[in-house]
Design an enzyme around this catalytic site. Structure first.
Site, mmCIF file in Angstrom:
data_model
loop_
_atom_site.group_PDB
_atom_site.id
_atom_site.type_symbol
_atom_site.label_atom_id
_atom_site.label_comp_id
_atom_site.label_asym_id
_atom_site.label_seq_id
_atom_site.Cartn_x
_atom_site.Cartn_y
_atom_site.Cartn_z
ATOM 1 N N SER A 137 -99.951 33.229 48.140
ATOM 2 C CA SER A 137 -101.066 33.593 48.072
ATOM 3 C C SER A 137 -101.719 32.980 46.957
ATOM 4 O O SER A 137 -100.958 32.727 45.864
ATOM 5 C CB SER A 137 -101.612 35.029 48.130
ATOM 6 O OG SER A 137 -103.081 35.217 47.735
ATOM 7 N N TYR A 150 -100.579 42.995 43.644
ATOM 8 C CA TYR A 150 -100.725 42.075 44.492
ATOM 9 C C TYR A 150 -100.491 40.788 44.061
ATOM 10 O O TYR A 150 -99.516 39.921 44.472
ATOM 11 C CB TYR A 150 -102.082 42.002 45.574
ATOM 12 C CG TYR A 150 -102.119 41.210 46.424
ATOM 13 C CD1 TYR A 150 -101.493 41.452 47.728
ATOM 14 C CD2 TYR A 150 -102.850 39.958 46.450
ATOM 15 C CE1 TYR A 150 -101.549 40.622 49.044
ATOM 16 C CE2 TYR A 150 -102.946 38.937 47.503
ATOM 17 C CZ TYR A 150 -101.989 39.501 48.738
ATOM 18 O OH TYR A 150 -102.087 38.524 49.793
HETATM 19 N N1 LIG Z 1 -105.759 37.300 55.000
HETATM 20 C C1 LIG Z 1 -105.566 36.826 53.884
HETATM 21 O O1 LIG Z 1 -106.803 36.616 53.137
HETATM 22 C C2 LIG Z 1 -104.448 36.366 52.774
HETATM 23 C C3 LIG Z 1 -104.466 35.398 52.026
HETATM 24 C C4 LIG Z 1 -103.547 34.994 51.164
HETATM 25 C C5 LIG Z 1 -102.066 35.515 51.731
HETATM 26 N N2 LIG Z 1 -102.197 36.278 53.099
HETATM 27 C C6 LIG Z 1 -100.851 36.505 52.965
HETATM 28 O O2 LIG Z 1 -100.480 36.373 54.593
HETATM 29 C C7 LIG Z 1 -99.397 37.309 55.064
HETATM 30 C C8 LIG Z 1 -99.956 37.913 56.457
HETATM 31 O O3 LIG Z 1 -101.071 38.542 56.167
HETATM 32 P P1 LIG Z 1 -102.129 38.828 57.071
HETATM 33 O O4 LIG Z 1 -103.392 38.446 56.263
HETATM 34 O O5 LIG Z 1 -101.858 37.968 58.499
HETATM 35 O O6 LIG Z 1 -102.492 40.419 57.473
HETATM 36 P P2 LIG Z 1 -102.279 41.043 58.911
HETATM 37 O O7 LIG Z 1 -102.182 42.567 58.349
HETATM 38 O O8 LIG Z 1 -103.086 40.808 59.947
HETATM 39 O O9 LIG Z 1 -100.636 40.798 59.262
HETATM 40 C C9 LIG Z 1 -99.550 41.249 58.542
HETATM 41 C C10 LIG Z 1 -98.261 41.632 59.453
HETATM 42 O O10 LIG Z 1 -97.171 42.192 58.662
HETATM 43 C C11 LIG Z 1 -96.723 43.335 59.150
HETATM 44 N N3 LIG Z 1 -96.062 43.962 58.099
HETATM 45 C C12 LIG Z 1 -96.501 44.715 57.244
HETATM 46 N N4 LIG Z 1 -95.534 45.362 56.528
HETATM 47 C C13 LIG Z 1 -94.276 45.086 57.176
HETATM 48 C C14 LIG Z 1 -92.667 45.186 56.947
HETATM 49 N N5 LIG Z 1 -92.505 46.226 56.096
HETATM 50 N N6 LIG Z 1 -92.321 44.916 57.874
HETATM 51 C C15 LIG Z 1 -92.468 44.024 58.816
HETATM 52 N N7 LIG Z 1 -93.755 43.745 59.286
HETATM 53 C C16 LIG Z 1 -94.697 44.234 58.399
HETATM 54 C C17 LIG Z 1 -97.886 44.023 59.622
HETATM 55 O O11 LIG Z 1 -97.675 44.993 60.836
HETATM 56 C C18 LIG Z 1 -98.951 43.009 60.436
HETATM 57 O O12 LIG Z 1 -98.502 42.591 61.731
HETATM 58 C C19 LIG Z 1 -99.272 38.317 53.882
HETATM 59 O O13 LIG Z 1 -97.992 37.983 53.220
HETATM 60 C C20 LIG Z 1 -100.601 38.297 53.050
HETATM 61 O O14 LIG Z 1 -100.137 38.742 51.781
HETATM 62 C C21 LIG Z 1 -103.160 36.654 53.380
#
Ligand SMILES: NC(=O)c1ccc[n+]([C@@H]2O[C@H](COP(=O)([O-])OP(=O)(O)OC[C@H]3O[C@@H](n4cnc5c(N)ncnc54)[C@H](O)[C@@H]3O)[C@@H](O)[C@H]2O)c1
Length: 273
Positions: A137, A150
């Protein structure tokens, strides 16, 4: 037919990545703890004509990742790209977030990626190559207050990925690290914080207009294809990182403190304000 494995593939960025690779004709295996969303995403992928699988997989359990690896190897003879995407979010003041919550976020956001890399590297070595995509991120570069746990996990994923790129090049194993700013997903579903208002602030940031999960997935797909390392999909993130690198530290810290007063509102000397 190429094969991709995506953790956290049932939602948000993981789902968008699965859809992007499927649209290019790849076999896609999504792995997630959320079985209902996994089943729904699997059905959508298959309805679009993709050859897709879903495995229940908790990235905090190495045995789940081993079982998932053995499954794709048995089913498809190996895997070309492994995307360590599963993640959760948390926030709170350094003196308020509990050690239990630190352990929770480290176990998923950092050690979850480490486990994915540990488990799939031997397969990549046997295959004579492969590619890891680790989802970090912009938080790993920025120093937004009240986000220390985080931020620290994401900075560690960047460092891990940089190290792996150097270490694994001779094995023909590529690495890409993804550093988006906020974009709309279900990320706040997992949010943990001693201060509920931080979840609302984060939700508002996720809801801002800007690149979608599909846009971020497109950037990742193209970068992996070209062998790119850093993926910084947001222009504001790229500008902020350049500013941080150019400014003296003290000036940067003062500027960021001003810009992030909404986060620290209740956590300033004299009761905030
Ligand atoms: N959305 C944002 O603004 C943003 C920005 C920067 C980075 N990210 C990163 O993107 C990645 C995806 O997140 P997202 O935003 O799509 O969120 P999201 O919550 O929509 O998707 C995350 C998925 O990970 C799964 N998950 C959580 N814990 C888990 C575990 N222990 N084992 C297996 N699966 C698990 C959840 O069930 C979910 O389906 C993350 O690493 C997040 O930190 C997101």
């Amino acid at each position: 037919m190429k094969r991709v494995f995506v953790t956290g593939g049932a939602s948000g960025l993981g789902r968008a990545l699965a859809e992007r690779y499927a649209a290019d004709g790849w076999r896609v295996c999504i792995a997630d703890v959320h079985d209902a969303r996994g089943a729904e995403t699997l059905a959508a992928l298959r309805n679009s004509g993709a050859e897709a699988e879903f495995v229940h997989c908790d990235v905090t359990r190495e045995e789940d990742l081993i079982a998932a690896r053995d499954f794709v190897e048995a089913r498809w003879g190996g895997v070309d790209v492994v995307i360590n995407n599963a993640g959760v979010a948390g926030a709170g003041a350094i003196d308020a977030v509990t050690i239990d919550d630190w352990k929770w976020i480290i176990d998923i956001n950092l050690l979850g990626v480490v486990r994915g890399c540990r488990v799939f590297t031997p397969l990549f070595k046997r295959q004579g190559g492969g590619h890891f995509v680790n989802v970090a991120s912009m938080a790993g570069f920025m120093d937004v207050p009240m986000m220390s746990s985080y931020n620290a996990t994401k900075a560690a994923v960047i460092s891990l990925s940089e190290t792996m790129q150097v270490e694994l090049a001779e094995w023909k194993i590529g690495v890409t690290v993804v550093c988006p700013s906020f974009f709309k997903t279900n990320l706040t579903d997992s949010f943990r914080s001693p201060e509920p208002r931080l979840r609302d602030i984060t939700q508002r940031l996720l809801d801002r207009p800007g690149p979608s999960a599909a846009d971020v997935a497109e950037d990742v797909f193209r970068a992996v294809h070209k062998g790119g390392f850093y993926v910084l999909p947001h222009a504001e993130g790229r500008r902020a990182l350049l500013t941080k690198r150019l400014l003296p530290r003290a000036l940067w810290a003062r500027m960021l403190a001003k810009q992030t007063r909404a986060f620290t509102r209740d956590n300033r000397p004299g009761g905030g304000g």
